[in-house]
Design a protein around this motif. Sequence first.
Motif, PDB file in Angstrom:
ATOM      1  N   ALA A  78      39.130  48.858  45.085  1.00  0.00           N
ATOM      2  CA  ALA A  78      39.799  50.133  43.868  1.00  0.00           C
ATOM      3  C   ALA A  78      40.455  49.519  42.555  1.00  0.00           C
ATOM      4  O   ALA A  78      40.040  50.307  42.337  1.00  0.00           O
ATOM      5  CB  ALA A  78      41.402  50.098  45.163  1.00  0.00           C
ATOM      6  N   LEU A  79      41.050  48.491  43.271  1.00  0.00           N
ATOM      7  CA  LEU A  79      40.973  47.438  42.117  1.00  0.00           C
ATOM      8  C   LEU A  79      40.242  47.402  40.806  1.00  0.00           C
ATOM      9  O   LEU A  79      40.244  47.445  39.764  1.00  0.00           O
ATOM     10  CB  LEU A  79      42.530  46.548  42.454  1.00  0.00           C
ATOM     11  N   ILE A  80      39.341  46.669  41.514  1.00  0.00           N
ATOM     12  CA  ILE A  80      38.185  46.349  40.630  1.00  0.00           C
ATOM     13  C   ILE A  80      37.545  47.865  40.116  1.00  0.00           C
ATOM     14  O   ILE A  80      37.194  47.471  38.716  1.00  0.00           O
ATOM     15  CB  ILE A  80      36.957  45.780  41.360  1.00  0.00           C
ATOM     16  N   TYR A  81      37.227  48.594  40.663  1.00  0.00           N
ATOM     17  CA  TYR A  81      37.294  50.033  39.828  1.00  0.00           C
ATOM     18  C   TYR A  81      38.310  50.132  38.949  1.00  0.00           C
ATOM     19  O   TYR A  81      37.550  50.455  37.593  1.00  0.00           O
ATOM     20  CB  TYR A  81      36.800  51.583  40.837  1.00  0.00           C
ATOM     21  N   GLU A  82      39.518  50.134  39.083  1.00  0.00           N
ATOM     22  CA  GLU A  82      40.640  50.072  38.139  1.00  0.00           C
ATOM     23  C   GLU A  82      40.163  49.415  36.778  1.00  0.00           C
ATOM     24  O   GLU A  82      40.619  50.385  35.843  1.00  0.00           O
ATOM     25  CB  GLU A  82      41.645  50.341  38.354  1.00  0.00           C
ATOM     26  N   SER A  89      33.233  46.661  30.611  1.00  0.00           N
ATOM     27  CA  SER A  89      32.050  45.911  30.192  1.00  0.00           C
ATOM     28  C   SER A  89      31.094  46.555  30.523  1.00  0.00           C
ATOM     29  O   SER A  89      30.842  47.015  31.066  1.00  0.00           O
ATOM     30  CB  SER A  89      32.993  44.278  30.720  1.00  0.00           C
ATOM     31  N   GLY A  90      29.981  45.798  30.367  1.00  0.00           N
ATOM     32  CA  GLY A  90      28.433  45.370  31.083  1.00  0.00           C
ATOM     33  C   GLY A  90      28.192  45.137  31.758  1.00  0.00           C
ATOM     34  O   GLY A  90      26.985  45.297  32.636  1.00  0.00           O
ATOM     35  N   ALA A  91      29.681  44.321  32.834  1.00  0.00           N
ATOM     36  CA  ALA A  91      29.358  44.141  34.266  1.00  0.00           C
ATOM     37  C   ALA A  91      29.515  45.088  35.633  1.00  0.00           C
ATOM     38  O   ALA A  91      30.109  45.652  35.426  1.00  0.00           O
ATOM     39  CB  ALA A  91      30.068  42.677  35.172  1.00  0.00           C
ATOM     40  N   LYS A  92      28.311  45.035  35.883  1.00  0.00           N
ATOM     41  CA  LYS A  92      28.652  46.121  37.454  1.00  0.00           C
ATOM     42  C   LYS A  92      29.917  45.297  38.375  1.00  0.00           C
ATOM     43  O   LYS A  92      30.184  44.799  37.958  1.00  0.00           O
ATOM     44  CB  LYS A  92      27.305  46.809  38.237  1.00  0.00           C
ATOM     45  N   PRO A  93      30.389  46.434  39.127  1.00  0.00           N
ATOM     46  CA  PRO A  93      31.817  46.096  39.532  1.00  0.00           C
ATOM     47  C   PRO A  93      31.916  45.073  40.749  1.00  0.00           C
ATOM     48  O   PRO A  93      32.060  44.112  40.474  1.00  0.00           O
ATOM     49  CB  PRO A  93      32.242  47.479  40.327  1.00  0.00           C
ATOM     50  N   ALA A  94      30.400  45.447  41.507  1.00  0.00           N
ATOM     51  CA  ALA A  94      30.085  43.753  42.675  1.00  0.00           C
ATOM     52  C   ALA A  94      30.247  42.649  41.842  1.00  0.00           C
ATOM     53  O   ALA A  94      30.897  41.141  42.064  1.00  0.00           O
ATOM     54  CB  ALA A  94      28.969  43.913  43.014  1.00  0.00           C
ATOM     55  N   GLU A  95      29.519  43.004  40.236  1.00  0.00           N
ATOM     56  CA  GLU A  95      29.588  40.968  39.154  1.00  0.00           C
ATOM     57  C   GLU A  95      31.007  41.128  39.518  1.00  0.00           C
ATOM     58  O   GLU A  95      31.617  39.903  38.737  1.00  0.00           O
ATOM     59  CB  GLU A  95      28.540  41.344  38.409  1.00  0.00           C
ATOM     60  N   LEU A  97      34.172  42.227  40.848  1.00  0.00           N
ATOM     61  CA  LEU A  97      34.649  41.063  42.105  1.00  0.00           C
ATOM     62  C   LEU A  97      33.948  39.719  42.129  1.00  0.00           C
ATOM     63  O   LEU A  97      35.176  39.256  42.489  1.00  0.00           O
ATOM     64  CB  LEU A  97      34.418  42.308  43.248  1.00  0.00           C
ATOM     65  N   CYS A  98      33.094  39.430  42.607  1.00  0.00           N
ATOM     66  CA  CYS A  98      32.224  38.181  42.435  1.00  0.00           C
ATOM     67  C   CYS A  98      33.435  36.842  41.411  1.00  0.00           C
ATOM     68  O   CYS A  98      33.143  36.021  42.005  1.00  0.00           O
ATOM     69  CB  CYS A  98      30.492  38.386  42.558  1.00  0.00           C
ATOM     70  N   GLY A  99      32.926  37.437  40.083  1.00  0.00           N
ATOM     71  CA  GLY A  99      33.671  36.544  39.293  1.00  0.00           C
ATOM     72  C   GLY A  99      35.185  36.931  39.978  1.00  0.00           C
ATOM     73  O   GLY A  99      35.614  35.441  39.379  1.00  0.00           O
ATOM     74  N   ALA A 100      36.076  37.676  39.960  1.00  0.00           N
ATOM     75  CA  ALA A 100      37.454  37.058  40.131  1.00  0.00           C
ATOM     76  C   ALA A 100      37.246  36.432  41.269  1.00  0.00           C
ATOM     77  O   ALA A 100      38.708  35.807  41.424  1.00  0.00           O
ATOM     78  CB  ALA A 100      38.048  39.165  40.404  1.00  0.00           C
ATOM     79  N   ILE A 101      36.942  36.496  42.476  1.00  0.00           N
ATOM     80  CA  ILE A 101      37.403  36.259  43.426  1.00  0.00           C
ATOM     81  C   ILE A 101      36.704  34.817  43.207  1.00  0.00           C
ATOM     82  O   ILE A 101      37.964  33.317  43.489  1.00  0.00           O
ATOM     83  CB  ILE A 101      35.847  36.433  44.950  1.00  0.00           C
ATOM     84  N   GLU A 102      35.278  34.042  42.190  1.00  0.00           N
ATOM     85  CA  GLU A 102      35.825  32.688  41.506  1.00  0.00           C
ATOM     86  C   GLU A 102      36.252  32.011  41.250  1.00  0.00           C
ATOM     87  O   GLU A 102      36.914  31.095  41.778  1.00  0.00           O
ATOM     88  CB  GLU A 102      33.583  32.916  41.352  1.00  0.00           C
ATOM     89  N   LYS A 103      36.726  33.031  40.561  1.00  0.00           N
ATOM     90  CA  LYS A 103      38.037  32.441  39.040  1.00  0.00           C
ATOM     91  C   LYS A 103      39.933  32.088  39.851  1.00  0.00           C
ATOM     92  O   LYS A 103      40.187  31.281  39.533  1.00  0.00           O
ATOM     93  CB  LYS A 103      37.904  33.389  38.254  1.00  0.00           C
ATOM     94  N   ILE A 104      39.487  33.898  40.920  1.00  0.00           N
ATOM     95  CA  ILE A 104      41.235  33.675  41.527  1.00  0.00           C
ATOM     96  C   ILE A 104      41.283  32.446  42.079  1.00  0.00           C
ATOM     97  O   ILE A 104      42.175  31.473  42.799  1.00  0.00           O
ATOM     98  CB  ILE A 104      41.577  34.972  41.587  1.00  0.00           C
ATOM     99  N   ASP A 113      27.571  39.990  49.806  1.00  0.00           N
ATOM    100  CA  ASP A 113      28.382  39.813  50.356  1.00  0.00           C
ATOM    101  C   ASP A 113      30.088  39.225  49.952  1.00  0.00           C
ATOM    102  O   ASP A 113      30.342  38.090  50.140  1.00  0.00           O
ATOM    103  CB  ASP A 113      28.173  38.829  51.816  1.00  0.00           C
ATOM    104  N   PRO A 114      30.915  40.270  49.345  1.00  0.00           N
ATOM    105  CA  PRO A 114      31.566  39.838  48.136  1.00  0.00           C
ATOM    106  C   PRO A 114      32.245  38.634  48.588  1.00  0.00           C
ATOM    107  O   PRO A 114      33.302  37.455  48.487  1.00  0.00           O
ATOM    108  CB  PRO A 114      31.989  40.110  46.911  1.00  0.00           C
ATOM    109  N   PHE A 115      33.061  39.575  50.007  1.00  0.00           N
ATOM    110  CA  PHE A 115      34.466  38.476  51.157  1.00  0.00           C
ATOM    111  C   PHE A 115      33.506  37.769  51.761  1.00  0.00           C
ATOM    112  O   PHE A 115      34.989  37.194  52.630  1.00  0.00           O
ATOM    113  CB  PHE A 115      34.688  39.691  51.632  1.00  0.00           C
ATOM    114  N   ARG A 116      32.618  36.664  51.428  1.00  0.00           N
ATOM    115  CA  ARG A 116      32.122  36.670  53.252  1.00  0.00           C
ATOM    116  C   ARG A 116      33.119  35.013  53.623  1.00  0.00           C
ATOM    117  O   ARG A 116      33.415  35.101  54.725  1.00  0.00           O
ATOM    118  CB  ARG A 116      30.519  36.017  52.885  1.00  0.00           C
ATOM    119  N   TRP A 117      33.739  34.375  52.616  1.00  0.00           N
ATOM    120  CA  TRP A 117      34.223  33.217  52.463  1.00  0.00           C
ATOM    121  C   TRP A 117      35.921  33.582  51.878  1.00  0.00           C
ATOM    122  O   TRP A 117      36.329  32.370  51.935  1.00  0.00           O
ATOM    123  CB  TRP A 117      34.004  32.492  52.057  1.00  0.00           C
ATOM    124  N   VAL A 118      36.220  35.136  52.166  1.00  0.00           N
ATOM    125  CA  VAL A 118      37.837  34.955  51.059  1.00  0.00           C
ATOM    126  C   VAL A 118      38.225  35.637  52.320  1.00  0.00           C
ATOM    127  O   VAL A 118      38.163  35.813  53.600  1.00  0.00           O
ATOM    128  CB  VAL A 118      37.939  36.213  50.537  1.00  0.00           C
TER     129      VAL A 118
END
Length: 146
Positions: A78-82, A89-95, A97-104, A113-118
């Motif tokens: 929900a936060l990613i879509y918000e 931006s040109g990036a899709k929501p899934a992209e 999300l992956c970028g946010a997980i990697e950075k944060i 499977d973006p949440f695989r190791w979260v």
Amino acid sequence: MAKMTRRLYAIAVELNLLERGNPEDPFHIIVYRITGKEHVSELNQKEEKAVLKELLSYRETEENPQKISPVHRRKVWALIYELCEADPSGAKPAERLCGAIEKILNTSSFRRDPFRWVKERDADKLIETLKRYIKSAERKAKNGHK
């Protein structure tokens, strides 16, 4: 093939990270992210150990699944879509999300499977940081930036 290289590939297969014939499979993305090298055969001993340490941490997560709860997953999406609405931006929501997980969280994330190791303990940090990103994007939009 060196003993350590075989071990890295064996663990990658065990974790389902390796896709035959795909140089951009999750395993090779991890290798590149850690070492900056595209081929496992190019790694020196120190780099092999760094990749091994990363893979073993993934294995530990797989064996001891303290994974992010479905409630937290829904909140993060929900936060990613918000964020996508507040800061297009040109990036899709899934992209994003992956970028946010990697950075944060400083861990690998893949669209499949973006949440695989979260881990559950990281969910609050991810959610709170995404909220800050949204507030920042809204402030910029309000002030006429971008």
